[in-house]
Design a protein around this motif. Structure first.
Motif, mmCIF file in Angstrom:
data_model
loop_
_atom_site.group_PDB
_atom_site.id
_atom_site.type_symbol
_atom_site.label_atom_id
_atom_site.label_comp_id
_atom_site.label_asym_id
_atom_site.label_seq_id
_atom_site.Cartn_x
_atom_site.Cartn_y
_atom_site.Cartn_z
ATOM 1 N N MET A 45 35.348 -45.199 -7.651
ATOM 2 C CA MET A 45 36.726 -45.019 -7.159
ATOM 3 C C MET A 45 37.497 -44.146 -8.142
ATOM 4 S SD MET A 45 38.093 -48.698 -5.716
ATOM 5 C CE MET A 45 37.226 -49.549 -4.391
ATOM 6 N N GLY A 46 37.298 -44.427 -9.424
ATOM 7 C CA GLY A 46 37.988 -43.660 -10.470
ATOM 8 C C GLY A 46 37.691 -42.168 -10.353
ATOM 9 N N VAL A 47 36.428 -41.849 -10.101
ATOM 10 C CA VAL A 47 36.047 -40.436 -9.967
ATOM 11 C C VAL A 47 36.768 -39.826 -8.762
ATOM 12 C CG1 VAL A 47 34.115 -38.866 -9.518
ATOM 13 C CG2 VAL A 47 33.800 -40.816 -11.061
ATOM 14 N N GLU A 48 36.807 -40.585 -7.678
ATOM 15 C CA GLU A 48 37.477 -40.092 -6.457
ATOM 16 C C GLU A 48 38.990 -39.865 -6.694
ATOM 17 O OE1 GLU A 48 35.704 -40.353 -3.193
ATOM 18 O OE2 GLU A 48 37.401 -39.637 -1.994
ATOM 19 N N TYR A 49 39.642 -40.811 -7.386
ATOM 20 C CA TYR A 49 41.069 -40.623 -7.691
ATOM 21 C C TYR A 49 41.256 -39.332 -8.499
ATOM 22 C CZ TYR A 49 41.677 -45.704 -6.753
ATOM 23 O OH TYR A 49 41.697 -46.960 -6.213
ATOM 24 N N TYR A 50 40.405 -39.182 -9.519
ATOM 25 C CA TYR A 50 40.501 -38.019 -10.401
ATOM 26 C C TYR A 50 40.362 -36.727 -9.589
ATOM 27 C CZ TYR A 50 38.837 -34.431 -13.619
ATOM 28 O OH TYR A 50 38.660 -33.248 -14.280
#
Ligand code: DMJ
Length: 456
Positions: A383-388
Motif C-alpha cells: 500500500m505504501g508503494v502505491e501511495y508513493y
C-alpha cells in the motif's frame, strides 16, 4: 524418463513455492531502504520549493511559485510543522535551515486572531516535539510563550475553549465549536506542563476533554457541534469524521501517554457505541456512517479522507481485526480514482457534490503505517508503494506537491498544506523506515504527527 524428470521438477518447484508462502520472515518484495530514501528525496523536493519561493511565509503555492500566509503576518507554519519530520528523517542541513528562520523570525507578539486548534496542533505540537527531538531550549521558550498567550481561550463558563484568540490582546471569539477543536489539546498541554512544571496548561486541557465526554448521550455518542457557553449541543450528528475525529484519537492516545485508565474507559465506551451504531458492512466492505447521537439512527452513508485515521486509532485501542477490515476500505477509497476524494457515499461509491478534492491529506497513509507496525503484513508495505507512486504521479509539480481539485480530472490546485511535510511524508517514510525511527514504547504522535514523549 525426460518427461518424468520435468514433471518431478515442476511438482517440487510448486511445493517449494507453496511452502515459501507460509514461511515466516520471507524476504520482502518491497525494498524498504530504497523506498525510505525515495520518500526523503520527495520531502527534500517539497522543502526546496518552499525555500526557493515561500521562505519566511506560512505556506508555498506549488504551481505558481508564490506563497500565502494564514493571517496578516506569517507564523512560519511550514518550517515549524516540517521540523519533526526532518528530525525523524535525519536531515541535518534542512534542520539547520529551519532553525535559522524560526529563531530569527518567529514571534507570537502579534495583534491578530488565530485559530486555537490549528495553532496548537501544528505550532505548539511542532515546537514541543522539536524541543524534545533537537534539545534547543529556544523551541521550548517559543512554545511556552505561545501557550501562555492562548490561555484566555479557556475562560468560557464551561471551561471549553473559544475557537479564536488574539495573540497580543488575549481577546477571544467564536463560541460554537466542535469536539475536535475542543478536545485535542491534552497531549500538547500536558507535555508543556510536565516540562515547565506549570500545571495550568494540563489542567485546562484535561478539564475540557472530560467536560466534553460528560456531554455524551445515554448511548455514548457525542454530537458534532456545541455551544461552549451553555454546553448545549447545536448539531447532534455523530460520526468519526472531521470535527469529531481527533477527540476520539486523543482519548486512547492520552491513556497510552499517561497510563490513566479513565481515558481508556471513555475510549472503550465511544468505540463500542460507534461499532454498534455507526459501523456498517455493505458489499464493498466495512465503513462508518453518520448517526443521531441520541437514537443511533443512521443519517448518512458518507466516509472520506478524514475518517481514514480510524484504523490507526483502532490499532492503538487494541481492535486489530476491525482495523484491518477498515484499512481495506481505506485503500478502496484511495484507489477508486488513483488518489482519494474527500468523501464518497459508500453505498454507491460515488462522490457527493463538493467532495472530489484531495488536499494531500495523511490519514489513509497514517493508518497503513500503524497496520504495518502492528501486523508486519507486507500488504501494507505494498500500500505504501502505491501511495508513493500515486502522490508522485498526480500531485508532484516542478516546484513541490500540489492539492488536487478534482480526483477524476486530476486538475491541480495552487496549495501545499504544511501537514503534507509534517504528516503525509512522515507517515509514508515511517512505513519503510527502520522501526527505531519511531517507538510506540516511548512516544505517541500528536494529531499532526509530531512525536511526543510519553509521561508514564
Ligand atoms: C491535520 O491537520 C490533523 O491530522 C487533524 O487532526 C485533521 N487532519 C489534518 C490533515 O488532514
Amino acid at each position: 524418463m525426460y518427461k518424468i524428470s520435468i514433471i518431478t521438477l515442476l511438482i517440487s518447484t510448486l511445493l517449494i513455492s507453496g511452502c515459501n508462502s507460509f514461511k515466516k520472515n520471507k524476504p520482502s518484495s518491497v525494498n524498504k531502504e530504497e523506498m525510505a530514501s525515495k520518500v526523503i528525496d520527495e520531502f527534500k523536493h517539497a522543502w526546496n520549493g518552499y525555500k526557493k519561493y515561500a521562505w519566511g511565509h506560512d505556506a508555498l503555492n506549488p504551481l505558481s511559485g508564490g506563497f500565502h500566509d494564514w493571517y496578516k503576518e506569517s507564523l512560519l507554519m511550514t518550517p515549524v510543522d516540517a521540523f519533526s519530520t526532518m528530525c525523524t528523517m535525519g536531515l541535518e542541513e534542512e534542520k539547520k535551515e529551519a532553525k535559522e528562520i524560526i529563531f530569527s523570525k518567529l514571534s507570537f507578539d502579534k495583534d491578530m486572531y488565530v485559530q486555537h486548534f490549528e495553532i496548537s496542533i501544528r505550532l505548539l505540537g511542532g515546537l514541543l516535539s522539536a524541543y524534545q527531538m533537537d534539545g534547543d531550549e529556544r523551541f521550548l521558550k517559543l512554545a511556552e510563550d505561545l501557550a501562555t498567550r492562548m490561555l484566555p481561550v479557556w475562560s468560557s463558563p464551561t471551561g471549553l475553549p473559544y475557537r479564536y484568540v488574539n495573540l497580543k490582546t488575549g481577546a477571544v471569539r467564536d463560541s460554537i465549536s466542535n469536539p475536535a477543536e475542543l478536545g485535542t489539546y491534552v497531549l500538547e498541554y500536558a507535555t508543556l506542563s510536565s516540562i515547565t512544571k506549570k500545571p495550568i496548561f494540563k489542567e485546562k486541557a484535561e478539564k475540557a476533554l472530560l467536560y466534553l465526554s460528560e456531554k455524551r448521550s445515554s448511548i455514548d455518542l457525542i454530537g458534532s457541534s456545541i455551544n461552549i457557553n451553555t454546553g448545549e449541543w447545536v448539531d447532534k450528528m455523530s460520526h468519526i469524521r472531521g470535527g469529531i475525529d481527533s477527540y476520539l484519537e486523543y482519548l486512547i492516545k492520552y491513556y497510552l501517554f499517561t497510563g490513566d485508565k479513565k481515558y481508556k474507559v471513555l475510549w472503550d465506551k465511544h468505540k463500542q457505541a460507534l461499532d454498534k451504531y455507526a459501523a456498517q458492512t455493505v458489499e464493498s466492505g466495512l465503513w462508518y456512517s453518520v448517526v443521531d447521537m441520541n437514537t443511533g439512527e443512521r443519517k448518512a452513508t458518507v466516509y472520506g479522507a478524514l475518517d481514514a485515521f480510524y484504523p490507526g486509532t483502532l490499532c492503538l485501542g487494541g481492535d486489530l481485526e476491525q482495523a484491518k477490515k477498515l484499512q481495506e476500505s481505506n485503500f478502496k477509497l484511495w484507489t477508486l480514482h488513483g488518489v482519494e476524494p474527500e468523501a464518497i457515499d459508500y453505498t454507491t461509491m460515488q462522490i457527493p457534490e463538493g467532495n472530489s478534492f484531495y488536499i494531500l491529506r495523511p490519514e489513509n497513509i497514517e493508518s497503513a503505517f500503524y497496520l504495518y507496525r502492528f501486523t508486519k503484513d507486507e500488504k501494507y508495505l505494498k500500500m505504501g508503494v502505491e501511495y508513493y507512486e500515486s502522490l508522485k504521479k498526480y500531485c508532484r509539480t516542478d516546484i513541490a506537491y500540489a492539492h488536487i481539485k478534482d480526483v477524476a480530472t486530476k486538475e491541480k490546485e495552487d496549495v501545499m498544506e504544511s501537514f503534507f511535510l509534517a504528516e503525509t511524508l512522515s507517515y509514508l517514510y515511517l512505513i519503510f523506515a527502520p522501526e527505531e525511527k519511531f517507538s510506540f514504547e516511548t512516544h505517541v504522535f500528536n494529531t499532526e504527527a509530531h512525536p511526543l514523549k510519553k509521561l508514564n
